[in-house]
Scaffold this active site. Structure first.
Site, PDB file in Angstrom:
ATOM      1  N   CYS A  97      23.039  43.128  81.282  1.00  0.00           N
ATOM      2  CA  CYS A  97      23.436  43.109  79.881  1.00  0.00           C
ATOM      3  C   CYS A  97      23.709  44.525  79.367  1.00  0.00           C
ATOM      4  CB  CYS A  97      22.404  42.375  79.043  1.00  0.00           C
ATOM      5  SG  CYS A  97      23.048  41.825  77.433  1.00  0.00           S
ATOM      6  N   GLY A  98      22.836  45.108  78.577  1.00  0.00           N
ATOM      7  CA  GLY A  98      23.064  46.456  78.085  1.00  0.00           C
ATOM      8  C   GLY A  98      23.230  47.463  79.208  1.00  0.00           C
TER       9      GLY A  98
END
Length: 437
Positions: free
Chosen positions: A329-330
């Site tokens: 994700c991030g």
């Protein structure tokens, strides 16, 4: 293994005050010297941090869609030595997905049924009186394998309002464990999607102290403890998720703050060594590591600082020339070519992948994910099936590299967030929870 008795705190819907009750109970019981092991139902990774701050004991996620019974049983083992278990549900008690996963549909009720923990149902009494009892009766009879310990009436307007509410419960066989007047001063800060995390809230301890006193003053804590029932943990036989390497360079700071604790604990138990470093402090991954892992977090809030972190970027690029780098994700976004922040400004990222993402037009991506790997991922061979969860507001502008996996949601529908791979670099938008059976 003998485990303490437990209760599950749940509600008919989100936003009813169950987290405030959970945190107040954890602090009130801790103040009385009761050793409480907290759990969180579902894939939430913000609330457990608040649980730990309130109870002085790390909270653990339990997820019936992503986790097999054996894994759930093993994770429940952390409660050995505690006096009491308190688990906080997610969403409404029976809310989950349409198609079952490893153990259930991801509903908190699945965990209550599996463990035998009675449910303390938090009811938002705003705008109703005797009708609240009808809601509780429906919840008490919905699933025969889920028991209701009683209700806590929340946001009670006045003594007259409380009297009417209690009158509705007479003759129902459902116990009212407490009534909480509305009190804005102890409502929790917005937590979900993490713009406030436990360690970042400077006044959290005072809020928890006030919440503990508030709950102790309006609930019969002795009666609540007596309502707990023995924990029925399933057989803990399970094949753990293998660590991605022997020495794991792990990004860890305000931009990269999330990886499920049960995975980290499992990797360490299998002999892996975790070597934290901070991209925001412009640190490169430890060169002695054999894998670099960039967890999820909030790179969009620190995009300018990450773009200026030349030592981090150069060190990560050099690392990826010879060894695997994986992002979730991030972390995946930070491995891409660029990230556009909410104001429309593009920031250069590490460039290990061609991924371009944007927060200029926010779109929520939320849900369970089942991935079948098209190529190896550190710790997993091609063809492995993994369960995880996706939650972010970014939009993919470009995802030009080869897809890492075939990814579907909980209903079997394909999703475009397939992840990417290029050379030694891999990334996914979902956060890994467990292997699929």
């Amino acid at each position: 293994m003998t485990l303490p008795p437990g209760l599950l705190i749940s509600a008919p819907a989100s936003g009813t005050g169950k987290t405030t009750l959970m945190l107040g109970l954890l602090r009130a019981l801790a103040d009385r010297g009761v050793a409480v092991q907290p759990f969180k139902c579902g894939p939430d990774y913000i609330d457990p941090g608040f649980h730990g701050a309130a109870a002085g004991q790390a909270s653990v996620n339990l997820d019936s869609w992503a986790m097999a019974p054996g894994l759930l049983g093993r994770l429940m083992g952390v409660a050995s030595g505690a006096d009491l278990v308190l688990a906080e549900g997610s969403m409404g008690l029976f809310d989950g997905v349409a198609s079952p996963g490893e153990t259930g549909i991801g509903a908190s009720a699945d965990i209550a049924a599996l463990t035998g923990w009675p449910v303390v149902l938090v009811l938002d009494a705003s705008g109703q009186a005797q009708s609240a009892a009808a809601v509780a009766r429906g919840f008490a009879t919905m699933r025969p394998d889920v028991d209701l310990a009683g209700v806590v009436l929340n946001r009670v307007a006045s003594p007259r309002h409380e009297a009417l509410l209690r009158a509705g419960f007479r003759g129902t066989g459902i116990e009212v464990l407490g009534a909480l007047p509305r009190l804005k001063s102890i409502e929790m800060p917005e937590r979900h999607l993490g713009l406030v995390q436990a360690e970042e809230h400077s006044t959290l301890n005072q809020i928890l102290t006030d919440a503990g006193a508030f709950i102790a003053g309006h609930l019969d804590l002795d009666r609540l403890i007596a309502a707990a029932r023995p924990t029925q943990a399933p057989d803990a036989a399970v094949t753990p998720v293998p660590p991605p390497g022997q020495r794991i360079a792990l990004a860890r700071d305000a931009a990269f703050s999330f990886v499920y604790p049960h995975l980290m604990d499992s990797w360490r138990a299998q002999g892996a060594e975790v070597l934290p470093f901070s991209p925001l402090a412009d640190q490169a991954p430890d060169d002695s590591a054999d894998i670099c892992w960039l967890p999820g977090g909030y790179p969009e809030l620190h995009a300018g600082q990450l773009a200026a972190a030349e030592t981090f970027r150069a060190g990560l690029q050099a690392f990826a020339e010879t060894r695997p780098v994986h992002g979730e994700c991030g972390g995946y976004m930070a491995m891409g070519a660029g990230l556009v922040d909410k104001d429309g400004t593009r920031h250069q990222m590490a460039g290990l992948l061609g991924l371009e993402t944007s927060y200029a037009k926010r779109k929520m991506h939320l849900g369970y994910r089942l991935a079948e790997l098209a190529a190896p991922l550190p710790g997993h061979a091609a063809g492995a099936r993994l369960r995880g969860h996706e939650f972010h507001y970014s939009t993919i502008l470009s995802q030009p590299d080869a897809p890492l996996a075939h990814v579907t949601d909980a209903n079997g529908a394909e999703v475009p967030e397939t992840g990417s791979r290029c050379g030694h670099a891999t990334g996914t938008f979902f956060h890994l929870i467990a292997r699929a059976s």
